[in-house]
Design a protein around this motif. Structure first.
Motif, PDB file in Angstrom:
ATOM      1  N   HIS A  74       0.799  -1.229   0.000  1.00 24.31           N
ATOM      2  CA  HIS A  74       0.000   0.000   0.000  1.00 24.31           C
ATOM      3  C   HIS A  74       0.833   1.280   0.000  1.00 24.31           C
ATOM      4  O   HIS A  74       0.397   2.303  -0.524  1.00 24.31           O
ATOM      5  N   PHE A  75       2.019   1.232   0.607  1.00 25.38           N
ATOM      6  CA  PHE A  75       2.784   2.464   0.786  1.00 25.38           C
ATOM      7  C   PHE A  75       4.206   2.387   0.227  1.00 25.38           C
ATOM      8  O   PHE A  75       4.979   3.334   0.389  1.00 25.38           O
ATOM      9  N   SER A  76       4.548   1.260  -0.409  1.00 24.55           N
ATOM     10  CA  SER A  76       5.915   1.067  -0.923  1.00 24.55           C
ATOM     11  C   SER A  76       6.948   1.333   0.164  1.00 24.55           C
ATOM     12  O   SER A  76       7.983   1.960  -0.068  1.00 24.55           O
ATOM     13  N   HIS A  77       6.636   0.865   1.354  1.00 34.45           N
ATOM     14  CA  HIS A  77       7.503   1.116   2.512  1.00 34.45           C
ATOM     15  C   HIS A  77       7.433  -0.085   3.439  1.00 34.45           C
ATOM     16  O   HIS A  77       6.344  -0.578   3.750  1.00 34.45           O
ATOM     17  N   ASP A  78       8.584  -0.588   3.858  1.00 31.61           N
ATOM     18  CA  ASP A  78       8.640  -1.691   4.820  1.00 31.61           C
ATOM     19  C   ASP A  78       8.930  -1.121   6.202  1.00 31.61           C
ATOM     20  O   ASP A  78      10.058  -0.694   6.475  1.00 31.61           O
ATOM     21  N   PRO A  79       7.944  -1.101   7.087  1.00 33.22           N
ATOM     22  CA  PRO A  79       8.167  -0.507   8.410  1.00 33.22           C
ATOM     23  C   PRO A  79       9.097  -1.329   9.295  1.00 33.22           C
ATOM     24  O   PRO A  79       9.777  -0.784  10.155  1.00 33.22           O
ATOM     25  N   ILE A  80       9.130  -2.648   9.082  1.00 33.64           N
ATOM     26  CA  ILE A  80       9.940  -3.534   9.929  1.00 33.64           C
ATOM     27  C   ILE A  80      11.264  -3.819   9.231  1.00 33.64           C
ATOM     28  O   ILE A  80      11.285  -4.378   8.126  1.00 33.64           O
ATOM     29  N   HIS A  81      12.354  -3.452   9.880  1.00 31.88           N
ATOM     30  CA  HIS A  81      13.679  -3.736   9.324  1.00 31.88           C
ATOM     31  C   HIS A  81      14.035  -5.209   9.533  1.00 31.88           C
ATOM     32  O   HIS A  81      14.470  -5.885   8.606  1.00 31.88           O
ATOM     33  N   HIS A  82      13.854  -5.695  10.748  1.00 28.67           N
ATOM     34  CA  HIS A  82      14.026  -7.120  11.025  1.00 28.67           C
ATOM     35  C   HIS A  82      13.416  -7.442  12.382  1.00 28.67           C
ATOM     36  O   HIS A  82      13.042  -6.540  13.141  1.00 28.67           O
ATOM     37  N   ALA A 117       8.057 -15.791  26.328  1.00 29.03           N
ATOM     38  CA  ALA A 117       8.216 -15.663  24.882  1.00 29.03           C
ATOM     39  C   ALA A 117       8.392 -14.189  24.556  1.00 29.03           C
ATOM     40  O   ALA A 117       7.661 -13.334  25.083  1.00 29.03           O
ATOM     41  N   GLY A 118       9.378 -13.870  23.716  1.00 31.37           N
ATOM     42  CA  GLY A 118       9.635 -12.468  23.407  1.00 31.37           C
ATOM     43  C   GLY A 118      10.034 -12.261  21.960  1.00 31.37           C
ATOM     44  O   GLY A 118      10.656 -13.123  21.333  1.00 31.37           O
ATOM     45  N   ILE A 119       9.637 -11.108  21.427  1.00 30.39           N
ATOM     46  CA  ILE A 119      10.006 -10.714  20.064  1.00 30.39           C
ATOM     47  C   ILE A 119      10.507  -9.282  20.112  1.00 30.39           C
ATOM     48  O   ILE A 119       9.902  -8.427  20.764  1.00 30.39           O
ATOM     49  N   ARG A 120      11.606  -9.029  19.443  1.00 26.41           N
ATOM     50  CA  ARG A 120      12.112  -7.662  19.293  1.00 26.41           C
ATOM     51  C   ARG A 120      11.890  -7.248  17.844  1.00 26.41           C
ATOM     52  O   ARG A 120      12.366  -7.919  16.921  1.00 26.41           O
ATOM     53  N   VAL A 121      11.130  -6.178  17.650  1.00 27.75           N
ATOM     54  CA  VAL A 121      10.781  -5.700  16.321  1.00 27.75           C
ATOM     55  C   VAL A 121      11.557  -4.411  16.056  1.00 27.75           C
ATOM     56  O   VAL A 121      11.336  -3.398  16.713  1.00 27.75           O
ATOM     57  N   ILE A 122      12.468  -4.468  15.106  1.00 29.89           N
ATOM     58  CA  ILE A 122      13.302  -3.318  14.783  1.00 29.89           C
ATOM     59  C   ILE A 122      12.690  -2.602  13.576  1.00 29.89           C
ATOM     60  O   ILE A 122      12.615  -3.169  12.480  1.00 29.89           O
ATOM     61  N   CYS A 123      12.258  -1.370  13.791  1.00 28.39           N
ATOM     62  CA  CYS A 123      11.594  -0.584  12.752  1.00 28.39           C
ATOM     63  C   CYS A 123      12.534   0.498  12.223  1.00 28.39           C
ATOM     64  O   CYS A 123      13.564   0.804  12.825  1.00 28.39           O
ATOM     65  N   ASN A 124      12.137   1.088  11.109  1.00 29.16           N
ATOM     66  CA  ASN A 124      12.967   2.119  10.495  1.00 29.16           C
ATOM     67  C   ASN A 124      12.774   3.483  11.153  1.00 29.16           C
ATOM     68  O   ASN A 124      13.735   4.218  11.373  1.00 29.16           O
TER      69      ASN A 124
END
Length: 262
Positions: A74-82, A117-124
């Motif tokens: 939708h936005f040509s943008h990936d908010p999540i880096h990894h 349980a844990g997740i780290r979401v690295i955004c731009n």
């Protein structure tokens, strides 16, 4: 003609290692009160419970991957880096229960630990942090148990991140089990700052004077990075039509006790 689908064979939890560590704890290991050992009859239950936590972790991460793909379309943008995923180790779980003077049993884990349980979401960008967290929170099968916004309200040492504890259903043969997963959302800059600060605090044997000096330098760096991120985000907003979010999700469930960071 049927299409052949090969399942994604992720690295699974090491059940034999878990069993060995719990059996050692059940015998009353070093520093463990014999009256407060992990019951041997609960070892199988603990292993089953860890598999449920693992399932919840992958449920959340799959939802995040889908959201990232939708943003791209939708936005040509990936908010999540990894993203980074982890299950707490047996030693870490037992150690945390001991430090809080809680019984070493599966019920104690379920009732008191919300970061197994844990997740780290690295955004731009910071907008991405809040957008992804809010879109995930709005899904009908997700519960938001706790929110701590260390971006709006940084810790004294300069640490910034958005911590959200979600509960997600894991469907097993005996029904659904809502299971907590702690998700830390942060930008790339916040992440590499936090990694260095963690190494300084936990993995260095520097003298106290040097530790104090570096801690102050990192605090100054955190403030500088915040200013740089704001400037870069303003440029990003002008050239990209992705959603702008500046507020964290709202907690809707019971407020669990504070948990340690990932």
């Amino acid at each position: 003609m049927m299409e052949t689908v090969i399942l994604d064979q992720r690295e699974r939890i090491n059940t034999s290692e878990i069993q060995a560590r719990l059996e050692k704890a059940a015998q009353g290991g070093k520093g463990i009160d014999p009256k407060n050992v992990f019951p041997a009859e609960e070892i199988t239950e603990f292993i089953d419970m860890m598999q449920v936590y693992e399932g919840a972790m992958y449920e959340i991460s799959t939802k995040l991957e889908v959201l990232d793909s939708e943003f791209h379309v939708h936005f040509s943008h990936d908010p999540i880096h990894h993203m980074e995923r982890r299950l707490k180790s047996v030693n870490s779980i037992l150690g945390k229960l001991q430090r809080r003077d809680l019984p070493l049993c599966t019920k104690s884990i379920r009732d008191n630990l919300f970061d197994v349980a844990g997740i780290r979401v690295i955004c731009n960008y910071r907008d991405d942090v809040y957008s992804v967290a809010n879109y995930l929170s709005s899904q009908p099968d997700i519960q938001v148990l706790r929110v701590k916004d260390y971006i709006k309200n940084p810790k004294q040492n300069g640490y910034r991140s958005l911590h959200v504890i979600y509960a997600v259903p894991v469907f097993l043969s005996n029904g659904e089990h809502y299971t907590p997963v702690e998700v830390q959302f942060r930008t790339i800059a916040m992440d590499y700052w936090a990694s260095l600060e963690h190494a300084l605090r936990y993995k260095s044997d520097l003298p106290d004077v040097k530790l104090s000096e570096h801690s102050q330098t990192l605090l100054d760096c955190a403030r500088s990075l915040q200013n740089v991120e704001t400037q870069m985000q303003n440029i990003h907003r002008d050239i990209n039509g992705a959603p702008r979010q500046e507020e964290a999700p709202v907690s809707e469930g019971p407020n669990p006790a504070d948990q340690a960071d990932l």
